[in-house]
Structure formats: structure tokens, C-alpha cells
Design a protein around this motif. Sequence first.
Motif, short mmCIF file in Angstrom:
data_model
loop_
_atom_site.label_atom_id
_atom_site.label_comp_id
_atom_site.label_asym_id
_atom_site.label_seq_id
_atom_site.Cartn_x
_atom_site.Cartn_y
_atom_site.Cartn_z
N SER A 9 0.96 -1.32 0.04
CA SER A 9 0.01 0.10 0.06
C SER A 9 0.89 1.35 0.02
O SER A 9 0.37 2.31 0.50
N ILE A 27 -6.32 3.76 -3.16
CA ILE A 27 -7.31 2.89 -2.58
C ILE A 27 -8.09 2.37 -3.80
O ILE A 27 -8.39 1.12 -3.65
N THR A 30 -6.29 -0.17 -5.95
CA THR A 30 -6.18 -1.44 -5.29
C THR A 30 -7.40 -2.19 -5.44
O THR A 30 -7.07 -3.46 -5.82
N SER A 31 -8.57 -1.83 -5.37
CA SER A 31 -9.63 -2.49 -5.68
C SER A 31 -9.72 -3.07 -7.11
O SER A 31 -10.01 -4.17 -7.26
N SER A 57 -2.92 1.92 3.97
CA SER A 57 -3.92 0.59 4.41
C SER A 57 -3.84 0.43 5.93
O SER A 57 -3.15 -0.38 6.38
N THR A 63 -11.02 -2.82 3.69
CA THR A 63 -10.71 -2.79 2.23
C THR A 63 -11.15 -4.06 1.76
O THR A 63 -11.56 -4.49 0.67
N TYR A 66 -14.80 -4.61 1.40
CA TYR A 66 -15.20 -4.27 -0.18
C TYR A 66 -15.00 -5.00 -1.13
O TYR A 66 -15.61 -5.15 -2.05
#
Length: 401
Positions: A9, A27, A30-31, A57, A63, A66
Amino acid sequence: MQFGIFTVSDITEDPTTGRTPSEGEKIRNTSTLAKHAEDVGLDVFALGEHHNPPFWSSSPTTTLAYIAAQTERLVLSTATTLITTNDPVKIAEDFAMLQHVSGGRTDLMLGRGNTGPVYPWFGQDIRQGLPLAIENYALLHKLWREDVVDWEGKFRTPLQGFTSTPRPLDDVPPFVWHGSIRTPEIAEQAAYYGDGFFANNIFWPSEHYQRLITLYRQRFAHYGHGTPEQAIVGLGGQVFMRANSQDAVREFRPYFDNAPVYGHGPSMEDFTEMTPLTVGSPQQVIDRYAGMRDLFGDYQRQLFLMDHAGLPLKTVLEQLDILGGEVVPVLRRELAQNRPAEVPDAPTHASLVAAKYGDQAPRQTVPNPNRGDNLSGPSPYRDTPVQAGSSFGAAATRTGA
């Protein structure tokens, strides 16, 4: 074997453009990476934990939950969860919850971290790092396996008649990897509990990690969990690929030379000679990582660090395409050849449930009427009989495996 990626991260300036992304952008990226990892056929996505810039992170379970809602089969893990500065009660609760919302696609890697100031930020003393890791995990292990816990240790307030909720999915705790770069005591801890041992395998020569993994395997057998070859081992790795190796070297060099971790140190050529970092063609990566079995024995999980040092999202997605399309399918075949039948597969929730219950239905915890104070007496659950003469706060008669 399981193959996947992990991220630490970091938010790092792209040395070729001078651009640094925002926290929000990283962020979101990363998804995107996690979903793409599943799309290209990888098995695992792991996310680190940090509490200081330039890392974002601080709450991996948020996270990962999600990401769980946007994926179907990807195993979601951490790399690392700080067992020293997180309260074991909160770890127990957060990861049991993540188990439920992900349908069991959850495990975690515990470690002490590499940021010294984080200890006083959370009220701890870095000089107690190892004792904290040992005591906190002993409590976490107990919280996931006993409905009602009485506990007294050195580093936190005592617990009396405490129940961690929700209980683990199917009453089976998430599988735990103990991660280490250099500490034999952590290899010993993993072996004692029969958990997995994850060697970072990025910053040091292979001989260093061979010593740690050999110790873990020997002690795993010593504690009666199986043969040394049946110990559960994971490895990190680091690659950058293009169809032409010269293109890979040319493109990655500015990122290597300016990376906060190893930039301005050894040359990229020296670093790739000394460590598993491989910059070149897909075939070079296949050859290098197929040889890991010769160094460390048959193992269960291989994770690659891909999105670091300022690499832009487009480049990392291209790297995942190559990894999933050209490299991992070949590594799966090569590392499956001549693999002894007694070497276990990577643990999953389904395999752990089968090992505990066989053909029987797994436990589903249903609480008794709740007084709201979490002082539950012998047990708060309806499937746990109360022993005659049991006193308030006594351990439950059904503690699980």
C-alpha cells in the motif's frame, strides 16, 4: 498451490513522470487490481497494514470486505496484520466478520511490522515486540476456539467470561500464516501451533530464507503436526516482465533506482543476483520461480509484489495479464510435477471445515437471549450444555477443536 499478489500500500512518486497519486486514487486502484487478479486466474490477494504515510492501508479488513463484495472466488488475506500493536480481541472480531461476509474466502498473515514508531502510537514498547507477538497470538488462538474465555497476561487487561463475536464461520477459525523476514522465533511460533509460515523472500539471499524455512519444517514435525514435508510454507516474490527482457530492464530501471526501499543502493543487476527479484521475460520468471522448489521444498503459496515503487496502474494491470496468462499456468504445471501425494494443498476454508467435521454439518452458533453485557456465564450459545455445578464465568463445556 495458490498463486497471487500482495501489496504493501505504498504511495510513491512515478520517477518517469514526477506524478504522485492521492490516497483516494491508490485505494481505488487497489480494488481494481484485486478484481483484475481474479479475472486473470490468480487465487489470492493480500493487503498489508501500515499506520503512517506514505502508506494508506490502516484498516485492511475494511478494504478486503469491499473487495469481497466484488469478487467471487479470490482468497483475501493480509500481508501483514500487526499482532504486536492490534488488540487480539479486535483481530478476532474483525477477521471472523470478514470470514462471514466473504463466504470463508479469508485468511491472514501475522507479523510484527517494520515501522518502529507504530509501537508507542498504540501504547506498546518496541522492546517487547517478540513477547507481544507470542502472548497476543496465544490469546487470539484461544478466542477463536473457545466460546467463553478467561484470560490474564502481561500486556492487556484480563478477560473474564468473554465471548468474541461473531464466532468464526462454521466454528472454524481463519487459517493463519506467520510472516517473517529474519526472526527464527516466529518460525518456531508457526510450528508450535501447526500454522503456516510465510517467508518474505524479497530482500535477502535464498540461503537466509532456507535457514528459516528448514527450522520451521523441523519444528513443525517436532510438535507432531506431520512430517517436515507436510509443513505449510508460503513465499513472496517480485517480478517485472515484458516479452523482450531488454525492454523489461529498460522500463523498470528508473523505478528500481528510485524506490524508497532499495533505490540508491545496489544496482538492479546486483539486487536481482542476490534476491528473487526477476526483471526480464516471462520465461525467465518461470525458470526462476520453478526453481524455488529446489531451494525450499514443495510449498503451498506463492505471492508476488507487483504495484510498488511508483508503477502506474496501467503498467501493473499489464503485469497481471502476463502473470496470469503466461507465467502462472506454466508454474502450476511445473510445480505439480512429481509433487509427493503427502504434501498438502494450500489450506482453504472448505478444506478446514472438511477436516474438522467430515461428512457432518458444521456448527452454526445461535445465541441464547442476550443480557447485553457480554458476561455470558458457561456459554451464550444454545448448542452448548451447561455442566452441573458450573460457576459464572467458567469455560464452556464445548470449546471446539
